[in-house]
Design a protein around this motif. Structure first.
Motif: not given
Length: 438
Positions: A39-43, A45, A71, A73, A322, A325
């Motif tokens: 699973e690609k890690p979330k960017e 921010y 959360f 990330h 966002h 989120d």
């Protein structure tokens, strides 16, 4: 034949190992036999949150750790709305928040008029989020602000219900029975007279109040400015409210302080027996004061509901990149688990859950020893009716200050109730004229 049997056993063992190996999945393999992609890690921010008036320490204690775990990330950048970080400051600096802790009195001027409004209805629908988990009066009030059915926020604790506080030491000193839940204003008046006395040269007042929030958050949910016309709302009912309160300050030796604010602070000094005020974790009473509380008194002709000041709301800004989120964060901060933690600390819940309500103050070093059931003795009263769309309005703080000063003038004997209310009506009209001339 023996040789043939030996070879057959070895072959059977090899076949068994092959079948066993095929029945096990390789680590990372997918159902189709391929390797399951990681699973690609979330960017990462930064999420900006503005909660004007709420100290960073409170936000950190109530929310930060939970948000960090859920959360990882997201870095939360928190603003308490101090000088340099007001909503206007943040917009001007290009740091418009993603989440704002709004409230009804300033929702229009501090959110909608700034072009930040965002309707949460679609997110609620997509998440199948149950609004019935909240007390209905808090959802109804935020829906009423926009007049279009838009849901501009979800209610965040605390809200501020009224209660009746009393000084146990004074009741013990004079041998008078403590007040009880379910009292009426007339019963309270008789008790205030009994507790007002001079002893050893010291004046002991039977009653004080916070006149500003008592009148604003009244048991009729009566607005100050008429919702449909440019005048004082229902002067006859305001006469009833003024007369009910002023009689307490006509008791000999129970003189009101010079201002409403000072009268609200008199109870903390230790020589006042009874006080009406909001329950609030922000109301700090001295540790040496031996106090308790009972339910707010019932007024004849008014519903058996708890007068209250509504909560703040978590709102998403329309400019946020966002929003998904941000909505997830709102749901997390308003979860049953966090609201239960809040309630145990003495923070009144916005949920309709009786379980969470009954936990109020149970984990607090002071509230756990008090009659906190008094706070939930009656359901919260519906919100005060708002001005009709298209009519000029007056800021709520201005209205309540004018109302409060009018009552203090009455309680100090400077004017009578009828004259004070006529003058208040004229002052409201003058403020409306100022607003219209802008």
């Amino acid at each position: 034949m023996a040789r043939i049997r030996k070879i057959g056993a070895a072959g059977a063992l090899s076949l068994l190992l092959l079948v066993t190996a095929c029945g096990q999945k390789n680590e990372g393999a997918s159902e189709s036999g391929g390797v399951k992609p990681e699973e690609k890690p979330k960017e990462p921010y930064t999420m900006r949150i503005l909660a004007a008036g709420v100290k960073a320490e409170e936000f950190d204690e109530r929310f930060r750790d939970t948000l960090k775990k859920k959360f990882p990330h997201i870095t939360v950048e928190y603003y308490a709305g101090a000088k340099g970080s007001t909503i206007n400051d943040l917009i001007a600096s290009g740091n418009t928040p993603d989440l704002i802790r709004t409230d009804v009195p300033t929702l229009v001027s501090g959110y909608l008029d700034l072009g930040l409004g965002f309707d949460l209805n679609e997110f609620v629908k997509n998440a199948k989020y149950d609004l019935n988990r909240f007390n209905k009066v808090f959802i109804d009030e935020i829906l009423d602000v926009g007049r279009t059915g838009a849901l501009y926020g979800l209610p965040v604790p605390p809200y501020f219900p009224q209660a009746l506080y009393y000084n146990k030491d004074l009741f013990d000193k004079f041998g008078v029975a403590y007040p009880k839940d379910g009292m009426t204003w007339d019963e309270l008046y008789e008790l205030a007279k009994k507790m007002t006395r001079v002893d050893g040269g010291v004046i002991y007042r039977g009653f004080s109040s916070h006149p500003t929030n008592l009148l604003r958050d009244n048991p009729f949910s009566l607005p100050i400015l008429d919702p449909k016309a440019d005048k004082l709302a229902d002067p006859a009912r305001w006469t009833t409210l003024f007369n009910n309160l002023k009689r307490f300050y006509e008791i000999p030796n129970n003189t009101i302080e010079s201002t409403a604010a000072l009268d609200s602070q008199a109870f903390a000094k230790g020589n006042v027996a009874l006080m009406t005020n909001q329950h609030s974790v922000y109301l700090v009473l001295p540790p040496e004061l031996n106090w308790d509380l009972v339910s707010y008194p019932i007024m004849e002709g008014a519903p058996k509901l708890m007068p209250q000041r509504g909560p703040a709301y978590w709102s998403i800004t329309g400019t946020s990149k966002h929003k998904e989120d941000a909505f997830e964060m709102i749901m997390t901060m308003l979860s049953d688990e966090l609201q239960m933690e809040d309630s145990r600390k003495g923070i009144t819940t916005t949920l309709s859950s009786t379980e969470v309500q009954k936990a109020l103050g149970k984990g607090h070093p002071v509230y756990s020893k008090k009659n906190m059931d008094a706070i939930n003795a009656y359901p919260p009263i519906p919100y005060t009716q708002k001005r009709q769309a298209g009519l000029t309005d007056i800021p709520g703080v201005t209205q309540q200050n004018l109302l409060s000063q009018s009552f203090v003038d009455v309680a100090q004997g400077k004017t009578d109730v009828n004259t004070a209310l006529r003058d208040l009506d004229e002052k409201l009209k003058a403020e409306l004229a100022k607003q219209k001339s802008k």
